[in-house]
Design an enzyme around this catalytic site. Sequence first.
Site, PDB file in Angstrom:
ATOM      1  N   ILE A  75      -7.599  10.742 -13.147  1.00 36.44           N
ATOM      2  CA  ILE A  75      -9.008  11.128 -13.502  1.00 36.44           C
ATOM      3  C   ILE A  75      -9.403  10.587 -15.026  1.00 36.44           C
ATOM      4  O   ILE A  75      -8.478  10.379 -15.691  1.00 36.44           O
ATOM      5  CB  ILE A  75      -9.176  12.578 -13.388  1.00 36.44           C
TER       6      ILE A  75
ATOM      7  N   ASN B  95      -1.412  17.839 -12.050  1.00 37.76           N
ATOM      8  CA  ASN B  95      -1.012  16.917 -13.341  1.00 37.76           C
ATOM      9  C   ASN B  95      -2.273  16.637 -14.061  1.00 37.76           C
ATOM     10  O   ASN B  95      -3.326  15.905 -13.365  1.00 37.76           O
ATOM     11  CB  ASN B  95      -0.220  15.576 -12.896  1.00 37.76           C
TER      12      ASN B  95
ATOM     13  N   ILE C  61      -3.134  14.150 -15.986  1.00 33.08           N
ATOM     14  CA  ILE C  61      -3.500  12.838 -16.061  1.00 33.08           C
ATOM     15  C   ILE C  61      -3.698  12.214 -14.720  1.00 33.08           C
ATOM     16  O   ILE C  61      -3.934  10.981 -14.514  1.00 33.08           O
ATOM     17  CB  ILE C  61      -2.741  12.103 -17.060  1.00 33.08           C
ATOM     18  N   GLU C  62      -3.546  12.979 -13.549  1.00 36.68           N
ATOM     19  CA  GLU C  62      -3.326  12.384 -12.434  1.00 36.68           C
ATOM     20  C   GLU C  62      -4.668  12.939 -11.436  1.00 36.68           C
ATOM     21  O   GLU C  62      -5.971  12.559 -11.686  1.00 36.68           O
ATOM     22  CB  GLU C  62      -2.402  12.685 -11.382  1.00 36.68           C
ATOM     23  N   MET C  63      -4.688  14.233 -11.140  1.00 39.05           N
ATOM     24  CA  MET C  63      -5.905  14.876 -10.169  1.00 39.05           C
ATOM     25  C   MET C  63      -6.580  15.786 -11.071  1.00 39.05           C
ATOM     26  O   MET C  63      -7.756  16.250 -10.791  1.00 39.05           O
ATOM     27  CB  MET C  63      -5.210  15.084  -8.828  1.00 39.05           C
TER      28      MET C  63
END
Length: 337
Positions: free
Chosen positions: A95, A135, A137-139
């Site tokens: 994201i 996470n 920095i992921e979802m």
Amino acid sequence: MRVRRALAGAILLAAPSVLCFATDPGARKGTAPREPLGLVPVAFPKDNPYSPEKAELGRLLYFDPRLSADNSVSCATCHSPRHAFTDGAPVSTGIRGQKGGRSAPTVINRAFSLAQFWDGRAASLEEQAKGPMANPIEMGHTLEGVAERLRGIAGYRALFAKVYGAGDVNIDQAAKAIATFERTVLSGNSPYDRYKNGDKKTMTPNQVRGMAVFFDKAKCDSCHEGVNFTLNAYANIGVGTDKPEPDTGRYAVTKDPADWGAFKTPTLREIEHTAPYMHDEEVVDFYDKGGIANRNLDPKIKQLHLTAQEKSDLVAFLRALSGEGWQNIRAPEKFPE
């Protein structure tokens, strides 16, 4: 001698020895997809048996970006069918355009893996499915936030009730559905599988020569063995150890010095399609030179002294491991409302 982990795309391949998975006879009720030639039956966990309804729910969740905090990233963003269930990028993007630190491994044949992620920090596919959701920095979501969002979508409430019965939607149910879907993402019936099954016309002469290099001279099957061409173990082959701040790999999970720089040995099935790392001539050259020297290099990694012809044949053999099954999976045309 302890086997550790080979990083983002090791090259060695393996003979189809039998993998031992204790399949619960009741866990394959329904019409579980038949495994392609060359694979063994998928073992669905006792606490997460297969059903077509659960697999379909998992497919919807897998592709739905609403599981992320800003509705922009889904599981398929980093593990897309277009790229053999990877993203084809050096590192994944989450994201708000944030960059991760590793290349996304393929989901293909993940049903035959043991611990998940490159460093093995998740014990199961169910646990792995939850990791990226939370996470930042992921979802970028929270697990309860994902469950709350799904509870707010009437279409999902109905589907969860159909699969799990009455009651509130929870994150463990969502993770089980995603894991069930992922266990149907398979690759088999490759030219190699058909060759081993008796059809000697399915592999070219240079692929047959490359098979001999793989098993006899290079002994790639010392790490890449079994029907999925991986020991599911960890090895340090030197990838990234020459950087100023190397990724410590499995060591970050275990704190065992023997695991420093070690990563999970990946499957070699579909390796020609899982770019950008270790998927073609690059991987052969890397192993031929003996990896990258470092304080923890796996003792099995040594110079191979392959000729140009042997390298070409070995690459040809790796391409004979590309099969079928996963290509039939498509993203949903619409999602529950």
